[in-house]
Design an enzyme around this catalytic site. Sequence first.
Site, short mmCIF file in Angstrom:
data_model
loop_
_atom_site.label_atom_id
_atom_site.label_comp_id
_atom_site.label_asym_id
_atom_site.label_seq_id
_atom_site.Cartn_x
_atom_site.Cartn_y
_atom_site.Cartn_z
CG HIS A 76 -2.02 1.00 1.14
ND1 HIS A 76 -1.87 2.32 1.51
CD2 HIS A 76 -3.30 0.88 0.70
CE1 HIS A 76 -3.01 2.97 1.31
NE2 HIS A 76 -3.89 2.12 0.81
CD GLU A 93 -7.30 -3.17 -2.93
OE1 GLU A 93 -6.32 -3.36 -2.17
OE2 GLU A 93 -7.66 -2.02 -3.29
#
Length: 387
Positions: free
Chosen positions: A274, A327
């Site tokens: 991320h 996700e």
Amino acid sequence: MTINTEPVDELIEVPAGLRHVIAAETRLGDVRGREGFYHYRQYSAIDLATGRTFEEVWFLMLEGRLPTPGELAEFTGTIAGLRDLPAELLPVLTAAATAGTRFRPMAGLRTALSMLAETLELQPLWDSGPTARSRDALRICAVTPTILAALHRLHQGLEPVAPQPELSTTANWLYMISGELPKPAAVRAIEQYLIATIDHGFNASTFTARVVASTGADIAAALIAAIGAFTGPLHGGAPDRALDGLDEIGTPDRIDDWVRDKISRGDRIMGFGHPVYRTDDPRSLLLRDIATEIGGPLVDFATTVERRVVELLAELKPGRTLYANVEFYAGVVMELSGIPRSMFTPTFAVSRTVGWTANILEQAESGKIIRPAARYVGPPAPEPLPH
């Protein structure tokens, strides 16, 4: 002719991708990546996901406070009354759902929102006041799940399912997709996911929404632009791809070879890493807990894959600590809750629409257009035109 090459204003060099550049002020929330923490207004987003309903958090994003029981009942009733599709949209949805060889519900949503803007005669943000802007935001957020579910049903050759006013936003979403009343456990699992993904700082789609809103365009235009950014696989378009990765691996004995092959070819491992978090993504931890509570072989396999991928990434990419992001377990939770993979990203969009519109409304208060500069690196100018 004399060309004045002096800059009008002093330019400021910034990192590529505007990384760590503060572009605006916001009261909506923040992401503290080093701590693994993010919040909506004054509350932890994870606390809200585990302790409140989607409608309560929606109200919080718009009003800056949690609703009283009376306000919540009124707000919920207002939302339920705005879910119905305008009749003018049905031909557009039918065409979008059957166009091309690949089902692209987010592209269909962009098309439908353009038509909705004309149907509702939305005024530019610049020309409308706070009351009209809030009304338009509620209408668009309420009808977006109906549009997406209708696209899914029409693509399957089925009639759209009309929204049910007595159902919550989450229960109604699952009902409109399948045509069957969902189980309470699935509703709560998806509701927590929706709450946890309403907003997440100045990500690409949110920033895009604010750029368009800063021009004074109507709220649908800003939302459509955000959706365009959101569909990229490096942003919101990854939940199904992360789950596809689990399918590719297949069995625990293939994890190492799969990861090593991906890294040797320079491929991105979807569901890991991320741009902000330097520790565990709190959304991933929440969703892992939800998945574990549901249980089953898929969850066991996913947790095994997560643990081994993190270990291998640490070994093969020393100095870059990468963890599972939202996700990875989002796909697992949605799969276990009965949502088709083609509707993973649309489910993400159902919640993020609330965050986008909150940012659009906040940006509209500013009245200042977002207009950065670029450093020119092409051939020197001016050159004489060739003969």
